[in-house]
Motif scaffolding. Structure first.
Motif, mmCIF file in Angstrom:
data_model
loop_
_atom_site.group_PDB
_atom_site.id
_atom_site.type_symbol
_atom_site.label_atom_id
_atom_site.label_comp_id
_atom_site.label_asym_id
_atom_site.label_seq_id
_atom_site.Cartn_x
_atom_site.Cartn_y
_atom_site.Cartn_z
ATOM 1 N N MET A 1 1.009 -1.277 -0.290
ATOM 2 C CA MET A 1 0.485 0.096 -0.253
ATOM 3 C C MET A 1 0.998 0.729 -0.134
ATOM 4 O O MET A 1 1.812 1.669 0.774
ATOM 5 C CB MET A 1 -0.819 -0.070 1.095
ATOM 6 C CG MET A 1 -1.842 -1.076 1.427
ATOM 7 S SD MET A 1 -2.739 -1.165 0.282
ATOM 8 C CE MET A 1 -4.130 -0.424 0.224
ATOM 9 N N LYS A 2 0.492 2.317 -0.624
ATOM 10 C CA LYS A 2 1.077 3.394 -1.120
ATOM 11 C C LYS A 2 0.663 4.630 -0.159
ATOM 12 O O LYS A 2 -0.431 4.986 -0.428
ATOM 13 C CB LYS A 2 1.402 3.790 -2.229
ATOM 14 C CG LYS A 2 1.847 2.859 -2.947
ATOM 15 C CD LYS A 2 2.365 3.124 -4.562
ATOM 16 C CE LYS A 2 2.464 1.479 -5.200
ATOM 17 N NZ LYS A 2 1.709 1.101 -6.182
ATOM 18 N N VAL A 3 1.513 5.468 0.434
ATOM 19 C CA VAL A 3 1.013 5.845 1.594
ATOM 20 C C VAL A 3 1.671 7.230 1.531
ATOM 21 O O VAL A 3 3.091 7.363 1.406
ATOM 22 C CB VAL A 3 1.202 5.732 2.870
ATOM 23 C CG1 VAL A 3 0.120 6.722 4.658
ATOM 24 C CG2 VAL A 3 0.490 3.615 3.394
ATOM 25 N N ALA A 4 1.259 8.721 1.541
ATOM 26 C CA ALA A 4 2.136 9.548 1.651
ATOM 27 C C ALA A 4 1.844 10.554 2.611
ATOM 28 O O ALA A 4 0.753 10.621 3.350
ATOM 29 C CB ALA A 4 1.653 10.680 -0.175
ATOM 30 N N PHE A 5 2.664 11.444 3.575
ATOM 31 C CA PHE A 5 2.233 12.195 5.120
ATOM 32 C C PHE A 5 2.415 13.475 4.361
ATOM 33 O O PHE A 5 3.692 13.936 3.714
ATOM 34 C CB PHE A 5 3.549 11.987 5.379
ATOM 35 C CG PHE A 5 3.005 11.172 6.443
ATOM 36 C CD1 PHE A 5 2.680 11.043 7.811
ATOM 37 C CD2 PHE A 5 2.770 9.400 6.526
ATOM 38 C CE1 PHE A 5 1.293 10.178 8.710
ATOM 39 C CE2 PHE A 5 2.514 8.505 7.101
ATOM 40 C CZ PHE A 5 1.675 9.045 8.528
ATOM 41 N N VAL A 6 1.653 14.853 3.957
ATOM 42 C CA VAL A 6 1.284 15.510 3.565
ATOM 43 C C VAL A 6 0.870 16.643 4.399
ATOM 44 O O VAL A 6 0.809 16.548 5.496
ATOM 45 C CB VAL A 6 1.314 15.268 2.268
ATOM 46 C CG1 VAL A 6 1.279 14.711 1.187
ATOM 47 C CG2 VAL A 6 -0.875 16.045 2.683
ATOM 48 N N GLY A 7 1.499 18.433 4.124
ATOM 49 C CA GLY A 7 1.456 19.639 5.148
ATOM 50 C C GLY A 7 2.509 20.395 4.804
ATOM 51 O O GLY A 7 3.272 20.325 4.030
ATOM 52 N N LYS A 8 2.198 21.453 5.731
ATOM 53 C CA LYS A 8 2.723 22.437 5.903
ATOM 54 C C LYS A 8 4.715 22.652 6.596
ATOM 55 O O LYS A 8 3.908 21.623 6.643
ATOM 56 C CB LYS A 8 1.871 23.709 5.930
ATOM 57 C CG LYS A 8 1.962 23.850 7.628
ATOM 58 C CD LYS A 8 1.609 25.590 7.965
ATOM 59 C CE LYS A 8 1.524 25.286 9.657
ATOM 60 N NZ LYS A 8 2.648 25.416 9.928
ATOM 61 N N GLY A 9 5.042 23.313 5.957
ATOM 62 C CA GLY A 9 6.571 22.906 6.430
ATOM 63 C C GLY A 9 6.313 23.715 8.262
ATOM 64 O O GLY A 9 5.750 23.863 8.512
ATOM 65 N N GLY A 10 7.271 22.240 8.498
ATOM 66 C CA GLY A 10 6.698 22.340 10.335
ATOM 67 C C GLY A 10 5.248 21.932 10.981
ATOM 68 O O GLY A 10 5.240 22.346 12.380
ATOM 69 N N SER A 11 4.915 21.262 10.294
ATOM 70 C CA SER A 11 3.611 20.932 10.905
ATOM 71 C C SER A 11 3.903 19.412 11.592
ATOM 72 O O SER A 11 3.442 19.223 12.498
ATOM 73 C CB SER A 11 2.521 20.434 9.792
ATOM 74 O OG SER A 11 2.986 19.244 8.370
ATOM 75 N N GLY A 12 4.858 18.766 10.767
ATOM 76 C CA GLY A 12 5.353 17.640 11.888
ATOM 77 C C GLY A 12 5.379 16.115 10.582
ATOM 78 O O GLY A 12 5.335 15.155 11.699
ATOM 79 N N LYS A 13 4.705 16.516 9.551
ATOM 80 C CA LYS A 13 4.702 15.455 8.989
ATOM 81 C C LYS A 13 5.911 14.378 8.934
ATOM 82 O O LYS A 13 5.565 13.532 9.028
ATOM 83 C CB LYS A 13 4.752 15.764 7.329
ATOM 84 C CG LYS A 13 5.872 16.247 6.856
ATOM 85 C CD LYS A 13 5.149 16.754 5.483
ATOM 86 C CE LYS A 13 5.922 17.207 4.520
ATOM 87 N NZ LYS A 13 7.375 16.681 4.732
ATOM 88 N N THR A 14 6.893 14.999 8.812
ATOM 89 C CA THR A 14 7.964 14.130 9.079
ATOM 90 C C THR A 14 8.481 13.520 9.921
ATOM 91 O O THR A 14 8.775 12.037 9.797
ATOM 92 C CB THR A 14 10.032 14.256 8.542
ATOM 93 O OG1 THR A 14 9.860 15.538 7.879
ATOM 94 C CG2 THR A 14 11.126 13.785 8.899
ATOM 95 N N THR A 15 8.492 13.734 11.788
ATOM 96 C CA THR A 15 8.165 13.033 12.779
ATOM 97 C C THR A 15 6.674 11.835 12.791
ATOM 98 O O THR A 15 7.460 10.934 12.997
ATOM 99 C CB THR A 15 7.922 14.160 13.584
ATOM 100 O OG1 THR A 15 8.454 15.033 13.911
ATOM 101 C CG2 THR A 15 7.403 13.079 14.734
#
Length: 311
Positions: free
Chosen positions: A1-15
């Motif tokens: 399954m293919k999943v993306a985490f997106v959002g504005k800079g600093g939102s915490g998506k990488t974490t």
């Protein structure tokens, strides 16, 4: 399954993407993590040392294209492949952790069931002569040719903002988790994403982050409605990840939120004909708007009307 985490800079998506990746890999599920952010921090969030070298897919596009092209007679050369080129008869399809350059030569093994791919950073040599889409093009080609299934996960930490929509990349995911803070800026990105994706049957779910109290939850519900899937509050473990100490044990509420994310992904139903149809649609758009002119060929001829993904 293919999943993306997106959002504005600093939102915490990488974490949050790193926590989700570890949540899956921690129970032995096969995961390929992909750092497609212009700021390459996913590896560090997953426990790599600062400065650790991850092979950059963006530096190896010609050989990756040549591999994917395989014996497809509709593609005249690797240089005629663009980021939206869909597979056809003779193309080499990918399987998760298969014997291909993506998973063998350019993936970094972090745990027995976890590998990391990276687009590579935007360097000084790129300034003024390239855009970051030249890096993420490697990810789009990877996803276009990847045949994945239930119980297999590709989790992509996308670049901040709406760059996901610069091509058909946003249609390559079974689920997009939009990480949003309970602020006006946080929910404005949600409105932007849903507006762009409205006509493409893309699943977008909001994951609240940096939520302090019920008032924050109510604010998110007011602005994103039923798309609010779950949320993360104050967490010493999350703070530890952000500070480069990823070994802290996540609190019970955080684990429950990650379980919600996994359940949402697992409930998605694969629709391979739609997946291919969307790839073809965006390839036509890109061919007509810039790619034919850039390559000097009619790239719509690369579309194979008889091709279908294996069931």
């Amino acid at each position: 399954m293919k999943v993306a985490f997106v959002g504005k800079g600093g939102s915490g998506k990488t974490t949050l993407s790193s926590l989700f990746i570890r949540h899956l890999a921690g129970v032995g599920l096969p995961v390929v993590a992909v750092d497609a952010d212009i700021n390459q921090h996913l590896g560090v969030a997953l426990g790599l040392a600062e400065g650790a070298v991850v092979p950059a897919l963006g530096d190896h596009l010609p050989e990756l294209k040549e591999y994917l092209r395989g014996g497809n007679p509709r593609i005249s050369s690797a240089s005629a492949m663009v980021k939206t080129t869909p597979p056809g008869e003779g193309s080499r399809l990918l399987r998760l952790n298969g014997p291909d350059p993506f998973h063998v030569e350019f993936a970094l093994s972090l745990e027995p069931s976890l590998k990391l791919l990276a687009t590579g950073p935007f360097t000084d040599d790129d300034l003024g002569v390239a855009c970051y889409h030249s890096k993420t093009g490697a990810v789009e080609l990877y996803l276009n040719h990847l045949v994945d299934g239930q119980g297999e996960y590709v989790v992509v930490d996308m670049t901040a903002g709406a760059d996901t929509f610069a091509s058909g990349l946003f249609t390559r995911f079974d689920v997009m988790f939009l990480v949003a803070e309970p602020t006006r800026k946080g929910v404005s990105v949600y409105r932007q994403y849903t507006e762009y994706a409205r006509d493409y049957d893309v699943t977008i779910k909001v994951v609240g982050n940096k939520v302090h109290d019920e008032q924050d939850v109510a604010y998110l519900r007011e602005h994103v409605g039923e798309d609010l899937l779950t949320w993360f509050g104050h967490s010493p473990a999350v703070r530890a990840v952000e500070q480069g100490r990823p070994g802290a044990r996540l609190e019970e509420a955080g684990v429950a939120a990650l379980d919600v994310l996994r359940k949402t992904v697992d409930e998605q139903v694969k629709d391979w004909p739609k997946y291919l149809r969307q790839a073809v649609e965006f390839h036509r758009k890109n061919a007509r708007s810039w790619a034919n002119r850039a390559v000097g060929e009619d790239l719509e001829a690369q579309i194979d009307p008889g091709f279908a993904f294996p069931a």
